[in-house]
Design an enzyme around this catalytic site. Structure first.
Site, PDB file in Angstrom:
ATOM      1  CB  SER A 242      -2.577 -34.690  -9.950  1.00  0.00           C
ATOM      2  OG  SER A 242      -2.164 -35.439 -11.081  1.00  0.00           O
ATOM      3  CG  HIS A 263      -3.028 -33.034  -5.722  1.00  0.00           C
ATOM      4  ND1 HIS A 263      -3.465 -32.073  -6.610  1.00  0.00           N
ATOM      5  CD2 HIS A 263      -1.860 -33.506  -6.243  1.00  0.00           C
ATOM      6  CE1 HIS A 263      -2.614 -31.983  -7.614  1.00  0.00           C
ATOM      7  NE2 HIS A 263      -1.633 -32.836  -7.411  1.00  0.00           N
ATOM      8  CD  GLU A 275      -6.047 -29.319  -5.930  1.00  0.00           C
ATOM      9  OE1 GLU A 275      -6.659 -28.447  -6.569  1.00  0.00           O
ATOM     10  OE2 GLU A 275      -5.567 -30.341  -6.465  1.00  0.00           O
ATOM     11  CG  ASN A 313      -3.999 -30.371 -12.265  1.00  0.00           C
ATOM     12  OD1 ASN A 313      -3.175 -29.480 -12.057  1.00  0.00           O
ATOM     13  ND2 ASN A 313      -3.707 -31.644 -12.096  1.00  0.00           N
TER      14      ASN A 313
END
Length: 406
Positions: A242, A263, A275, A313
């Site tokens: 991540s 991800h 992702e 994130n």
């Protein structure tokens, strides 16, 4: 709705929206992928660019400009593109055009809408998938592929670890049976597709490897060097990291063109988002294959490049960090902030509840990665976040975080 609720919403959510505009204006990700990432990765009712269109670009721009005049924080300075769109009269849904195009209040196709024939295709044959790891994420990924009809070879450090994966998947399948979503024959078919191993050599003939081990660059680097030795040529090597640089993992192999990020979000069997992260050396065929495979196993793929935070994130954690700063500065109550964000933004959780679920140590590490990558002063980890970690108040898993769970 109280004035305090509205103020909290604007103070915490508007910089997040601004950050999304900057991500889009630099062509890091498409508008559709940015919005899908936050909807499917965080459970938000709408993606940030859609929210901007709904609120009105001029309204958001003006609030941010006023904040920037007071704070001098670059995160509050309206993105250049936001200023440009407002100047062009593209104010959002009300004007018929913002980040999207509207007719009678509904989104309609425009020059950025993907064509129906642009769906990704499998350019590599994928019949057998390998998974390295036996934790919660790895177990979920094994389940996702096995339930989608793929044979899965998964590798753990011991038989006890691999037995734990089978037990976790069996429990999940039994739950599906109890809800009428699966029968015993279907359960048997899924379990029959699983092959457990304690040696990496068992991955020699798989078509795709998904790495899901500890978030430690040295450990992952050693693994990718070994996978390069073991796995057949032509196989795709992917990582669920991540935050760590995928380019560095690719660099220890002799085939960087087949290394890519996949991800998954936890729990992988339930969360829809993946992702798909490419490096400058990832081949277009590998990228397309992984995006097509993601869709085939019932997930939503979003594309982005190899930099800290990827999409989710990079947008989520600065907003969470900002919430802690509000508390640090004595300008709010965390219970009230959580309630305000749920009420006004429609987010599933307020920022402090979410920090505690993610783990405050994990959250701090991600924020540190973002600060190191972007060197943005506003990304400096909040003192209050550093303190709860230093005090061992790591969140739900520790019984105490910003909230008390004892």
């Amino acid at each position: 709705m109280t004035d305090t609720t509205e103020q909290t919403f604007r103070e915490l959510v508007f910089p997040y929206l601004n950050h999304a505009v900057r991500m889009y204006e630099t062509s890091y990700a498409t508008r559709a992928d940015i919005d899908a990432a936050m909807r499917f990765g965080c459970g938000y009712p709408s993606g940030p660019l859609t929210v901007l269109d709904e609120l009105g670009l001029g309204v958001v721009r003006d609030v941010l400009a006023a904040r920037f005049a007071e704070s001098g924080d670059n995160l509050h300075k309206p993105a250049d593109l936001l200023d440009e769109l407002v100047a062009e009269g593209r104010l959002g849904k009300e004007s018929g055009r913002g980040f999207y195009t509207y007719a009678d209040g509904a989104v309609v196709a425009d020059d950025e809408t993907p064509s129906a024939d642009s769906a990704p295709q499998l350019r590599h044959e994928i019949t057998t998938v390998g998974v390295v790891g036996t934790g919660t994420m790895a177990s979920g990924i094994v389940e996702v592929f096995a339930k989608s009809g793929y044979d899965v070879v998964f590798v753990g450090r011991s038989t006890e670890k691999t037995d734990g994966v089978v037990a976790a998947i069996t429990k999940s399948l039994d739950k599906a049976i109890s809800r009428g979503k699966l029968d015993e024959a279907g359960k048997a078919d899924v379990l029959a597709r699983l092959t457990a191993a304690t040696q990496r050599e068992a991955l020699a003939d798989v078509d795709l490897v998904v790495e899901a081990i500890a978030e430690d660059l040295a450990v992952k680097t050693e693994l990718f060097r070994d996978l390069d030795r073991i796995v057949k040529q032509g196989a795709i090597l992917s990582t669920t990291t991540s935050s760590l640089p995928i380019t560095e993992l690719a660099g220890v192999t002799g085939r960087p063109e087949v290394v890519i990020g996949m991800h998954f979000f936890n729990p992988a069997a339930i969360m829809k988002l993946v992702e798909v992260v490419t490096t400058e050396l990832t081949s277009p065929e590998v990228d397309e294959t992984v995006r097509a495979l993601t869709a085939k196993v019932g997930k939503v793929a979003v594309s982005c490049g190899d930099r800290a935070g990827f999409i989710v994130n990079a947008l989520l954690f600065p907003y969470l960090n900002d919430a802690v700063k509000v508390i640090d500065e004595g300008r709010g109550d965390l219970e009230e902030i959580d309630a305000a964000i749920k009420e006004k933004a429609g987010f599933p959780m307020g920022p402090f509840a979410l920090l505690d679920v993610v783990g405050n140590d994990v959250s701090l590490a991600i924020q540190q990665e973002l600060y190191a990558e972007f060197k943005e002063p506003g990304f400096t980890p909040a003192a209050g976040l550093e303190k709860v970690v230093a005090d061992g108040h790591l969140g739900r898993k520790a019984g105490r975080g910003f909230h008390d769970y004892s």
